[in-house]
Design a protein around this motif. Structure first.
Motif, mmCIF file in Angstrom:
data_model
loop_
_atom_site.group_PDB
_atom_site.id
_atom_site.type_symbol
_atom_site.label_atom_id
_atom_site.label_comp_id
_atom_site.label_asym_id
_atom_site.label_seq_id
_atom_site.Cartn_x
_atom_site.Cartn_y
_atom_site.Cartn_z
ATOM 1 N N LYS A 82 0.734 -1.311 -0.029
ATOM 2 C CA LYS A 82 0.033 -0.057 0.030
ATOM 3 C C LYS A 82 0.815 1.295 0.000
ATOM 4 N N ALA A 83 2.119 1.259 0.764
ATOM 5 C CA ALA A 83 2.797 2.274 0.762
ATOM 6 C C ALA A 83 3.543 2.614 -0.574
ATOM 7 N N ALA A 84 3.391 1.735 -1.431
ATOM 8 C CA ALA A 84 4.254 1.620 -2.658
ATOM 9 C C ALA A 84 3.167 2.118 -3.753
ATOM 10 N N GLY A 85 1.806 2.287 -3.171
ATOM 11 C CA GLY A 85 0.641 2.862 -4.257
ATOM 12 C C GLY A 85 0.129 1.885 -4.625
ATOM 13 N N GLN A 86 0.053 0.532 -4.186
ATOM 14 C CA GLN A 86 -0.984 -0.455 -4.577
ATOM 15 C C GLN A 86 -1.940 -0.846 -3.621
ATOM 16 N N GLU A 87 -2.986 -1.677 -3.878
ATOM 17 C CA GLU A 87 -3.949 -2.048 -3.050
ATOM 18 C C GLU A 87 -3.440 -2.970 -1.812
ATOM 19 N N ALA A 88 -2.488 -3.573 -2.000
ATOM 20 C CA ALA A 88 -1.731 -4.699 -1.160
ATOM 21 C C ALA A 88 -0.271 -5.104 -1.634
ATOM 22 N N ALA A 89 -0.072 -6.014 -1.171
ATOM 23 C CA ALA A 89 1.381 -6.692 -1.640
ATOM 24 C C ALA A 89 0.960 -7.178 -3.037
ATOM 25 N N PHE A 90 1.909 -7.177 -3.691
ATOM 26 C CA PHE A 90 1.733 -7.595 -5.265
ATOM 27 C C PHE A 90 2.650 -8.574 -5.646
ATOM 28 N N GLY A 91 2.495 -9.474 -6.602
ATOM 29 C CA GLY A 91 3.150 -10.549 -7.023
ATOM 30 C C GLY A 91 4.581 -10.342 -7.644
ATOM 31 N N MET A 92 5.448 -11.119 -7.823
ATOM 32 C CA MET A 92 6.695 -11.087 -8.413
ATOM 33 C C MET A 92 6.489 -11.274 -10.040
ATOM 34 N N GLY A 93 7.166 -10.512 -10.528
ATOM 35 C CA GLY A 93 7.289 -10.720 -12.078
ATOM 36 C C GLY A 93 7.766 -12.197 -12.490
#
Length: 144
Positions: free
Chosen positions: A49-60
């Motif tokens: 969220k601090a990075a601007g997403q709704e939650a943690a996000f997956g690895m490319g």
């Protein structure tokens, strides 16, 4: 055991069978453990969220492995995945359903190898492209 695909059996436009997975924290955790990729934005919802997403996000790179899985399952053990290149253009979140899309774009004999060129991508459950790229596989031939 996977049946082998031969160069003569492949045509431009052929679709590789899809590999699909609903991603969740357990998938991410296993991938991170194997690849030493415990990065906070992939594990901690508050950091995501601090990075601007709704939650943690997956690895490319997890999507990269899905394409590897699709190709390996398709070509069998007697062939070689020679090259894969992908761009990670969209975020995937927990519980997204990711599906590989791989299509034969060309095939030719080069330097004595039977090479098949593919357009690859991973789509999410909204049918959005997330990781366009290309791959090259070297297949056995019935002629040689």
């Amino acid at each position: 055991m996977v049946a082998n695909v031969y160069f003569e059996d492949v045509s431009v436009g052929d679709q590789v069978p899809e590999f699909q997975r609903a991603t969740d924290f357990m998938n991410w955790n296993r991938f991170a453990a194997v690849n030493d990729e415990f990065v906070y934005i992939h594990m901690d919802d508050e950091v995501g969220k601090a990075a601007g997403q709704e939650a943690a996000f997956g690895m490319g790179n997890l999507r990269y492995t899905y394409v590897l899985n699709a190709l390996r399952e398709w070509i069998g053990d007697e062939a070689e995945i020679r090259e894969i290149s992908m761009q990670f253009r969209a975020i995937n979140h927990k519980h997204d359903v990711l599906t590989t899309h791989c299509r034969v774009s060309d095939k030719k004999v080069e330097h004595g190898e039977h090479r098949v060129y593919l357009d690859v991508d991973v789509y999410n459950q909204h049918d959005e492209r997330t990781s366009p790229g290309h791959a090259v596989v070297v297949l056995p031939s019935r002629v040689d």
